[in-house]
Design a protein around this motif. Structure first.
Motif, short mmCIF file in Angstrom:
data_model
loop_
_atom_site.label_atom_id
_atom_site.label_comp_id
_atom_site.label_asym_id
_atom_site.label_seq_id
_atom_site.Cartn_x
_atom_site.Cartn_y
_atom_site.Cartn_z
N LEU A 222 -40.63 -3.10 -2.59
CA LEU A 222 -40.02 -4.38 -2.96
C LEU A 222 -40.87 -5.57 -2.54
O LEU A 222 -40.47 -6.72 -2.73
CB LEU A 222 -38.63 -4.50 -2.33
N GLY A 223 -42.05 -5.31 -1.97
CA GLY A 223 -42.90 -6.39 -1.52
C GLY A 223 -42.31 -7.06 -0.28
O GLY A 223 -41.72 -6.42 0.58
N SER A 224 -42.43 -8.38 -0.20
CA SER A 224 -41.84 -9.13 0.90
C SER A 224 -40.84 -10.12 0.32
O SER A 224 -40.65 -10.21 -0.88
CB SER A 224 -42.93 -9.86 1.69
N GLY A 225 -40.16 -10.84 1.20
CA GLY A 225 -39.24 -11.86 0.72
C GLY A 225 -37.81 -11.38 0.54
O GLY A 225 -36.93 -12.16 0.19
N TRP A 226 -37.55 -10.09 0.81
CA TRP A 226 -36.18 -9.60 0.74
C TRP A 226 -35.58 -9.55 2.15
O TRP A 226 -36.27 -9.74 3.14
CB TRP A 226 -36.11 -8.24 0.06
N THR A 227 -34.28 -9.31 2.19
CA THR A 227 -33.57 -9.29 3.47
C THR A 227 -32.99 -7.91 3.73
O THR A 227 -32.34 -7.33 2.85
CB THR A 227 -32.41 -10.32 3.46
N LEU A 228 -33.25 -7.38 4.90
CA LEU A 228 -32.64 -6.13 5.34
C LEU A 228 -31.38 -6.48 6.13
O LEU A 228 -31.43 -7.24 7.09
CB LEU A 228 -33.60 -5.34 6.23
N VAL A 229 -30.25 -5.91 5.71
CA VAL A 229 -28.98 -6.10 6.41
C VAL A 229 -28.61 -4.77 7.05
O VAL A 229 -28.39 -3.77 6.35
CB VAL A 229 -27.87 -6.56 5.45
N THR A 230 -28.55 -4.74 8.37
CA THR A 230 -28.25 -3.50 9.08
C THR A 230 -27.28 -3.82 10.23
O THR A 230 -26.90 -4.97 10.44
CB THR A 230 -29.54 -2.83 9.58
N ASP A 231 -26.89 -2.79 10.96
CA ASP A 231 -25.94 -3.04 12.05
C ASP A 231 -26.68 -3.31 13.37
O ASP A 231 -27.88 -3.06 13.48
CB ASP A 231 -24.95 -1.87 12.19
N ASP A 232 -25.94 -3.79 14.34
CA ASP A 232 -26.57 -4.26 15.57
C ASP A 232 -26.97 -3.15 16.55
O ASP A 232 -27.38 -3.44 17.67
CB ASP A 232 -25.70 -5.30 16.29
N SER A 233 -26.89 -1.89 16.10
CA SER A 233 -27.43 -0.80 16.93
C SER A 233 -28.91 -0.55 16.64
O SER A 233 -29.54 0.28 17.30
CB SER A 233 -26.64 0.49 16.70
N ALA A 234 -29.47 -1.26 15.67
CA ALA A 234 -30.89 -1.10 15.35
C ALA A 234 -31.75 -1.50 16.55
O ALA A 234 -31.48 -2.49 17.23
CB ALA A 234 -31.26 -1.94 14.14
N ILE A 247 -40.32 -9.48 6.08
CA ILE A 247 -38.97 -9.12 5.65
C ILE A 247 -37.97 -9.70 6.65
O ILE A 247 -38.07 -9.45 7.85
CB ILE A 247 -38.81 -7.60 5.56
N ARG A 248 -37.03 -10.49 6.16
CA ARG A 248 -35.99 -11.04 7.01
C ARG A 248 -35.02 -9.93 7.40
O ARG A 248 -34.69 -9.08 6.57
CB ARG A 248 -35.26 -12.16 6.28
N VAL A 249 -34.54 -9.95 8.64
CA VAL A 249 -33.59 -8.94 9.11
C VAL A 249 -32.36 -9.65 9.66
O VAL A 249 -32.46 -10.59 10.44
CB VAL A 249 -34.19 -8.04 10.20
N VAL A 250 -31.18 -9.18 9.22
CA VAL A 250 -29.92 -9.65 9.77
C VAL A 250 -29.19 -8.44 10.34
O VAL A 250 -29.05 -7.42 9.66
CB VAL A 250 -29.04 -10.31 8.69
#
Length: 263
Positions: A222-234, A247-250
Motif C-alpha cells: 500500500l506504499g506509505s500514507g495509510w494508517t494502521l489501527v491496532t489495539d494497545d497491546s502492540a 505509516i501512521r499508527v493509532v
C-alpha cells in the motif's frame, strides 16, 4: 483470458490435480509453453506454487479461517477497533468497507451515522446495515468466497473503479511494516491495492496479534500514507517499524479510544 485470470486458473487446476506439467497446462489453457513458464515463474515467486522438473505442484497453505471462526477471535478488541474507526467518519461521507469480521464491527457503529454512503465487498457489513434507512448501501458483486463472505475478482474490481471514497477501511490476515497486508491469494491482495487507491484516507484495521505475522505468501503493498489501527497491546518496537516507513499508527484501548503511540 487475461494474465491474472489465467494464473488464477493455473492455481486452481494445480491444486485440484496435485501436480501438472507445463505441456498439460499449455494444452488446457490454449497458450504457448513459454507463456506458461512465465506464469509459473510469477506464481512461484509469490509463493503460490513450487516448480518441479518439467512442471509444478501446489504449496500446502496454512488453513484460512472462516468469518465465523474469526468473529470469535478477540471479539472485544474488534468491537473497540470498530468503534474508533466509525467515529472518524462524519455524516455525509462516502465510505468503503472491506469484507471481514473486523469491518463488520465498523459497520455496526456506522449504521447510526446518517446520512452516509457505504460501498462494501462483504456480506458481513450488509448484514449490519440492512435496516438502517439513512445509509445508502452498495454491495459490489463478483466471485463469492464463502470462507470470507466477500466478493473478489475482475467483476468486483470493475465495479470498484466506478467510485471514489473519503474513507476506506481494510481488514488483513496479517500486516508487516516491510511487505504490507498479507492475504491468502494474489487476487485478494490485488483488490486490496485497488481499494487503497480509490480513497482519500486509508485505514488498515488489525488487532495486535496479526502484526508481523506471515501466514500466507501474497502481499498488498500500500506504499506509505495509510494508517494502521491496532489495539494497545502492540509492542513499541512493532509500532516503530511501521512509523519508520511513513505509516501512521493509532492504538485503541478497550473503551474504543484512540491514542498516538506512547500515550
Amino acid at each position: 483470458m487475461n494474465a491474472g485470470d489465467r494464473r488464477e486458473e493455473i492455481i486452481s487446476r494445480v491444486r485440484t490435480q496435485g501436480e501438472m506439467s507445463v505441456e498439460a497446462l499449455s494444452g488446457m489453457l490454449g497458450v504457448t509453453a513459454s507463456t506458461i513458464r512465465r506464469d509459473l515463474a510469477r506464481l512461484t515467486e509469490s509463493g503460490e506454487l513450487t516448480r518441479t522438473y518439467g512442471g509444478v505442484i501446489a504449496v500446502p497453505a496454512e488453513s484460512e479461517s472462516t468469518v465465523d471462526e474469526r468473529s470469535h477471535e478477540a471479539p472485544e478488541v474488534k468491537r473497540a477497533l470498530g468503534t474508533w474507526c466509525a467515529h472518524q467518519v462524519p455524516a455525509g461521507s462516502h465510505v468503503l468497507l472491506d469484507a471481514g469480521s473486523t469491518t463488520a464491527q465498523i459497520a455496526r457503529v456506522l449504521r447510526d451515522t446518517t446520512p452516509l454512503s457505504v460501498v462494501s465487498t462483504g456480506l458481513t457489513s450488509l448484514q449490519q446495515m440492512t435496516d438502517s434507512p439513512g445509509v445508502e448501501f452498495t454491495l459490489l458483486g463478483g466471485r463469492y468466497r464463502s470462507i470470507s463472505q466477500g466478493f473478489i475478482g475482475p467483476i468486483t474490481e470493475v465495479g470498484l473503479e466506478k467510485f471514489t471514497f473519503d474513507f476506506a477501511f481494510l481488514g488483513a490476515d496479517a500486516v508487516t511494516a516491510e511487505d504490507g497486508v498479507c492475504e491468502a491469494s494474489p487476487e485478494q491482495v490485488r483488490l486490496k491495492e485497488l481499494m487503497s487507491r480509490r480513497a482519500a484516507h486509508v485505514f488498515v484495521v488489525a488487532h495486535a496479534a496479526k502484526l508481523g505475522q506471515r501466514p500466507f505468501h501474497a502481499w498488498a503493498d500500500l506504499g506509505s500514507g495509510w494508517t494502521l489501527v491496532t489495539d494497545d497491546s502492540a509492542a513499541a518496537e512493532q509500532i516503530e517499524a511501521f512509523e519508520a516507513r511513513g505509516i501512521r499508527v493509532v492504538t485503541v484501548d478497550a473503551m474504543g479510544a484512540g491514542h498516538p503511540p506512547g500515550d
